[in-house]
Design an enzyme around this catalytic site. Structure first.
Site, PDB file in Angstrom:
ATOM      1  N   GLN A   1      -7.706  15.577   4.543  1.00 16.44           N
ATOM      2  CA  GLN A   1      -7.093  14.778   3.181  1.00 16.44           C
ATOM      3  C   GLN A   1      -8.138  14.788   2.149  1.00 16.44           C
ATOM      4  O   GLN A   1      -9.324  14.466   2.123  1.00 16.44           O
ATOM      5  CB  GLN A   1      -6.998  13.166   3.571  1.00 16.44           C
ATOM      6  CG  GLN A   1      -5.618  12.529   2.608  1.00 16.44           C
ATOM      7  CD  GLN A   1      -5.392  11.232   3.166  1.00 16.44           C
ATOM      8  OE1 GLN A   1      -6.292  10.227   3.536  1.00 16.44           O
ATOM      9  NE2 GLN A   1      -4.098  11.047   3.377  1.00 16.44           N
TER      10      GLN A   1
ATOM     11  N   GLU B   1      -7.739   5.995  -8.542  1.00 18.93           N
ATOM     12  CA  GLU B   1      -6.657   6.473  -9.456  1.00 18.93           C
ATOM     13  C   GLU B   1      -6.214   5.278 -10.591  1.00 18.93           C
ATOM     14  O   GLU B   1      -5.758   5.810 -11.520  1.00 18.93           O
ATOM     15  CB  GLU B   1      -5.378   6.193  -8.373  1.00 18.93           C
ATOM     16  CG  GLU B   1      -4.760   7.506  -7.735  1.00 18.93           C
ATOM     17  CD  GLU B   1      -4.928   7.699  -6.419  1.00 18.93           C
ATOM     18  OE1 GLU B   1      -5.465   6.781  -5.625  1.00 18.93           O
ATOM     19  OE2 GLU B   1      -4.608   8.597  -5.758  1.00 18.93           O
TER      20      GLU B   1
ATOM     21  N   ARG C   1      -2.828  11.667   6.925  1.00 16.67           N
ATOM     22  CA  ARG C   1      -2.879  10.175   7.160  1.00 16.67           C
ATOM     23  C   ARG C   1      -2.316   9.132   6.368  1.00 16.67           C
ATOM     24  O   ARG C   1      -2.565   9.351   5.055  1.00 16.67           O
ATOM     25  CB  ARG C   1      -4.521   9.862   7.409  1.00 16.67           C
ATOM     26  CG  ARG C   1      -4.635   8.405   7.721  1.00 16.67           C
ATOM     27  CD  ARG C   1      -6.288   8.376   7.802  1.00 16.67           C
ATOM     28  NE  ARG C   1      -7.011   8.372   6.821  1.00 16.67           N
ATOM     29  CZ  ARG C   1      -7.058   7.465   5.752  1.00 16.67           C
ATOM     30  NH1 ARG C   1      -6.509   6.355   5.895  1.00 16.67           N
ATOM     31  NH2 ARG C   1      -7.861   7.812   4.842  1.00 16.67           N
TER      32      ARG C   1
ATOM     33  N   HIS D   1     -11.836  13.992   1.694  1.00 13.89           N
ATOM     34  CA  HIS D   1     -11.883  12.573   2.064  1.00 13.89           C
ATOM     35  C   HIS D   1     -11.657  12.108   3.510  1.00 13.89           C
ATOM     36  O   HIS D   1     -12.613  11.016   3.969  1.00 13.89           O
ATOM     37  CB  HIS D   1     -10.680  11.955   1.172  1.00 13.89           C
ATOM     38  CG  HIS D   1     -10.754  10.260   1.364  1.00 13.89           C
ATOM     39  ND1 HIS D   1     -12.052   9.469   0.782  1.00 13.89           N
ATOM     40  CD2 HIS D   1      -9.937   9.407   1.460  1.00 13.89           C
ATOM     41  CE1 HIS D   1     -11.670   8.259   0.961  1.00 13.89           C
ATOM     42  NE2 HIS D   1     -10.664   8.133   1.164  1.00 13.89           N
TER      43      HIS D   1
ATOM     44  N   LEU E   1     -15.985   8.848  -5.719  1.00 15.15           N
ATOM     45  CA  LEU E   1     -14.665   8.759  -6.011  1.00 15.15           C
ATOM     46  C   LEU E   1     -14.623   8.255  -7.451  1.00 15.15           C
ATOM     47  O   LEU E   1     -15.261   7.126  -7.593  1.00 15.15           O
ATOM     48  CB  LEU E   1     -13.916   7.669  -5.114  1.00 15.15           C
ATOM     49  CG  LEU E   1     -13.156   8.489  -3.776  1.00 15.15           C
ATOM     50  CD1 LEU E   1     -12.473   7.480  -3.002  1.00 15.15           C
ATOM     51  CD2 LEU E   1     -12.339   9.529  -4.501  1.00 15.15           C
TER      52      LEU E   1
ATOM     53  N   ARG F   1      -1.212  12.259  -5.253  1.00 12.61           N
ATOM     54  CA  ARG F   1      -2.078  12.692  -5.043  1.00 12.61           C
ATOM     55  C   ARG F   1      -2.391  14.325  -4.940  1.00 12.61           C
ATOM     56  O   ARG F   1      -2.998  15.133  -5.410  1.00 12.61           O
ATOM     57  CB  ARG F   1      -2.905  12.213  -3.987  1.00 12.61           C
ATOM     58  CG  ARG F   1      -3.643  10.911  -4.090  1.00 12.61           C
ATOM     59  CD  ARG F   1      -4.344  10.614  -2.896  1.00 12.61           C
ATOM     60  NE  ARG F   1      -4.928   9.029  -3.074  1.00 12.61           N
ATOM     61  CZ  ARG F   1      -5.528   8.375  -2.301  1.00 12.61           C
ATOM     62  NH1 ARG F   1      -5.922   8.990  -1.169  1.00 12.61           N
ATOM     63  NH2 ARG F   1      -6.166   7.309  -2.574  1.00 12.61           N
TER      64      ARG F   1
ATOM     65  N   HIS G   1      -8.694  13.921  -2.203  1.00 12.68           N
ATOM     66  CA  HIS G   1      -8.570  12.711  -3.361  1.00 12.68           C
ATOM     67  C   HIS G   1      -8.675  13.625  -4.620  1.00 12.68           C
ATOM     68  O   HIS G   1      -9.708  14.499  -4.654  1.00 12.68           O
ATOM     69  CB  HIS G   1      -9.450  11.749  -3.358  1.00 12.68           C
ATOM     70  CG  HIS G   1      -9.091  10.587  -4.273  1.00 12.68           C
ATOM     71  ND1 HIS G   1      -9.198  10.888  -5.531  1.00 12.68           N
ATOM     72  CD2 HIS G   1      -8.645   9.412  -3.796  1.00 12.68           C
ATOM     73  CE1 HIS G   1      -9.021   9.549  -6.293  1.00 12.68           C
ATOM     74  NE2 HIS G   1      -8.569   8.724  -4.964  1.00 12.68           N
TER      75      HIS G   1
ATOM     76  N   PHE H   1       0.920  -1.215   0.012  1.00 13.90           N
ATOM     77  CA  PHE H   1      -0.144   0.111  -0.057  1.00 13.90           C
ATOM     78  C   PHE H   1       0.928   1.160   0.111  1.00 13.90           C
ATOM     79  O   PHE H   1       1.793   1.194   0.502  1.00 13.90           O
ATOM     80  CB  PHE H   1      -0.986   0.143   1.447  1.00 13.90           C
ATOM     81  CG  PHE H   1      -2.308   0.521   1.133  1.00 13.90           C
ATOM     82  CD1 PHE H   1      -3.305  -0.117   0.729  1.00 13.90           C
ATOM     83  CD2 PHE H   1      -2.462   1.980   0.978  1.00 13.90           C
ATOM     84  CE1 PHE H   1      -4.599   0.213   0.475  1.00 13.90           C
ATOM     85  CE2 PHE H   1      -3.754   2.703   1.014  1.00 13.90           C
ATOM     86  CZ  PHE H   1      -4.969   1.693   0.708  1.00 13.90           C
TER      87      PHE H   1
END
Lengths: 84, 594
Positions: free
Chosen positions: B243, B258, B397, B356, B255, B289, B245, B122
């Protein structure tokens, strides 16, 4: 329970869901299509709205099929909702 | 109704919110034999935790060598050094334990061939202090949050937790000493207002992503816990950090993953230019991002946005073979048709950077205790999850740490409640004579308001103001103007009017009460963001650019500190970041680069 109360409860359960996608779709459906449904379809929608988002989403995006014909009619209408 | 006639129900603990953190805290409390009430606006398994698909991180080392200390390093770095290192160490050390516990609660994690929990890579998860990617994310397909909620809910049923479903908490109850004594709540089905008098009150009621016009958050995320805390005199911490997106459907916020750009999707402005070539000549549309989001906002601000209001850009996949779109991106095509009214095979999708996740919140320590300005606990008050600021996420985060936060601090807050009750530190103190006066005055005002403002129009104005003045890329003048605008909107919120005055299932009243909470979060965010004259993590200002003296615009000399916003006087104070971990060396400040 009065009709207004029932409708408000349904509105809450359509627009306070786990996923934004479902808030938008079910909220729009409630305002635009729900008033045009016949009683059997309306009952099917209430039952669908009681299901969890990750059960409902596969029916709407077509990756799973409904078994009940009336439910399938309502899901087809849901699939055609275009969020403004 | 008066304070003297309000029904009072007594519990050992009342938890507000039945998402991941609330359910995890409730397990600790109920299994310890405490009489525990959990209040939720929705049925527990409909909480927004469901939307977390990516996974939960833990250094189990099931696929390759991993260590909690490496996870801690990644989290500190992700936070841009604004996270408290004691809380981050605690969370990362506890991660394997809480994940295995969850497995024992029945969580259907994906498995390796040997039957261990499968772990996948991740973004930002690295081994050996940032050296190379490591497989640390544990998932249950793309339904991790959903599966987690079901496992936790079932465990609560077994433990006899008492749920109050479709109840909205309205206000905290505090006495003259500042001790928290429970909450006042509204039952939607009856319209009844009831006091939940408890030894311990745990807030686990999620974030406030709905303060922004474009948000991936479900409608439920109206910052109820933050509003209640602010009204009760608790400062809110680091609320400038949100945060974003880069690609949410314009207007709807849904959303677009990506993966669309990974398959060859291109971002274009109103002149049809592939503008990312100017901002990131190598990575182009696949830049990180924050880089993509800032470029999009710059295009819009410089007049190259699309549509009648020039307020979005386009994500174009029309050059891809329709068969590829149908095969690789069927879900995205469906989303685009339903939420943008556009078939991406034929036309590009309108997108904007979209809110987000909320990094700030009600200040807590790693034990889940809510703390005051001097880090000392507020007696009887605990918080966990997105509503809380422990602070493990700092200014940004790390992916999969949100579900971990729920588990670790849900559990630790429960354990601390148990310890505090057993040690006699908290008990069922008497309710003050006027404990519900302010709440009842608020409800009474709403019932009798005439000539006031419309709730949905006011909410929309709030959301548009936050998006325009305090979005993903921030400008000094816009922030200054934004503070004035949001204070104007506050005046409209104070006089909201509803037509429906009935008691039973009055959703108009509930939405007005939610707006009372949104405005507190909006003020905290705008005022905190205007004041912080640096760029750090998700807070990026045009007037704090990347320079040799301040790489990435970060100014540690003046701004390496937590913001505290106080509702009373709409003022700010600051407190130091805790740099001393529990058992290891401090991870010293350095420039954040990937």
């Amino acid at each position: 329970m009065e009709d207004r109360e029932k409708l408000n409860r349904l509105r809450w359960r359509c627009t306070r869901r786990a996923m934004l996608e479902m808030d938008l779709l079910l909220g729009e459906f409630l305002e635009t299509i729900y008033p045009t449904l016949d009683p059997a379809q309306a009952n099917a929608f209430v039952a669908l709205a009681d299901r969890e988002d990750l059960e409902l989403w596969p029916l709407i995006n077509g990756s799973q099929q409904c078994t009940d014909p009336i439910e399938a009619e309502v899901v087809a209408l849901l699939r055609n909702v275009r969020v403004k | 109704m008066t304070t003297q006639t309000i029904p009072v129900r007594k519990f050992d603990a009342v938890i507000v919110g039945a998402g991941g953190s609330g359910l995890r805290a409730a397990i600790q409390l109920s299994e310890a034999g405490l009489k525990t009430a959990v209040l939720s606006k929705v049925f527990p398994t409909r909480s927004h935790t469901v939307a977390a698909q990516g996974g939960v991180s833990a250094s189990l080392g099931n696929s390759e060598e991993d260590h909690w200390h490496w996870h801690m390093y990644d989290t500190v770095k992700g936070s841009d050094w604004l996270g408290d290192q004691d809380a981050i160490e605690y969370m990362c050390r506890m991660a394997p334990e809480v994940v295995v516990e969850l497995e024992h609660f029945g969580m259907p994690f994906d498995r390796t061939d040997e039957g261990k929990i499968y772990q996948r890579p991740f973004g930002g998860h690295m081994s050996n202090f940032g050296e190379k990617p490591v497989r640390r994310a544990c998932a249950a397909a793309d339904r991790t949050g959903h599966a987690m909620l079901h496992a936790l809910y079932q465990r609560n049923v077994r433990a006899n937790t008492q749920f109050f479903v479709e109840w909205m908490a309205l206000d905290l109850i505090r006495d003259q000493t500042g001790q928290v004594l429970g909450v006042i709540a509204l039952e939607m089905e009856t319209g009844d207002v009831v006091a939940f008098h408890a030894k311990a009150t745990v807030f686990a009621c999620g974030g406030a992503g709905r303060i922004f016009y474009s948000s991936t958050n479900a409608f439920i995320n109206t910052g109820d816990g933050l509003g209640m805390a602010a009204r009760a005199g608790i400062a809110l911490e680091d609320m400038e950090f949100w945060q974003f997106h880069p690609t949410g459907v314009a207007g709807a916020g849904v959303l677009i993953t990506e993966g669309v750009r990974g398959e060859g999707g291109i971002l274009r402005n109103s002149t049809n230019e592939r503008f990312m070539e100017r901002y990131a000549p190598n990575a182009k549309d696949l830049a990180s991002r924050d880089v993509v989001s800032r470029a999009m906002v710059t295009e819009i601000n410089e007049g190259r946005g699309c549509g009648p209001n020039k307020d979005f850009v386009l994500l174009d996949i029309t050059h891809l073979d329709p068969a590829t779109i149908m095969k690789r991106l069927p879900g995205i095509r469906e989303i685009s048709i339903q939420f943008a009214g556009i078939d991406p095979i034929k036309a590009p999708i309108p997108v904007v950077p979209t809110c987000h996740y909320q990094m700030g919140g009600v200040p807590t320590n790693y034990k889940g205790q809510v703390v005051g300005d001097d880090h000392s606990p507020v007696p009887g008050f605990y918080a966990a999850g997105e509503v809380a600021c422990a602070s493990v996420h700092g200014a940004n985060r790390l992916g999969t740490n949100s579900l971990l936060d729920l588990l670790v601090f849900g559990k630790s807050s429960g354990d601390t409640v148990i310890a505090d009750i057993r040690a006699g530190k908290i008990g069922l103190q008497p309710l003050p004579d006027d404990f519900a006066d302010r709440t009842l005055a608020r409800l009474n005002r709403l019932d009798h308001q005439t000539g006031g403002s419309d709730v949905s129009e006011t909410r929309l104005e709030l959301q548009r103001t936050m998006q325009k003045h305090c979005g993903v890329f921030r400008f000094k003048d816009m922030l200054v103007e934004g503070v004035a605008k949001i204070l104007d909107i506050e005046k409209a919120v104070a006089v909201t009017q509803i037509k429906d005055k009935s008691k039973v299932w009055n959703t108009a009243r509930v939405e007005a009460l939610e707006l009372d909470n949104l405005i507190e979060v909006a003020k905290a965010t705008m005022v905190s963001a205007e004041a912080r004259k640096e760029s750090r993590g998700a807070h990026v200002r045009d007037d704090a650019p990347d320079t040799p003296a301040n790489p990435n615009g970060r100014d540690d000399v003046n701004w390496h500190k937590h913001t505290l916003w106080h509702r009373d006087g709409n003022r700010l104070s600051y407190k130091p970041v805790i740099m001393k971990p529990l058992s290891v060396e401090t991870i010293a400040l350095k420039t954040r680069s990937y």
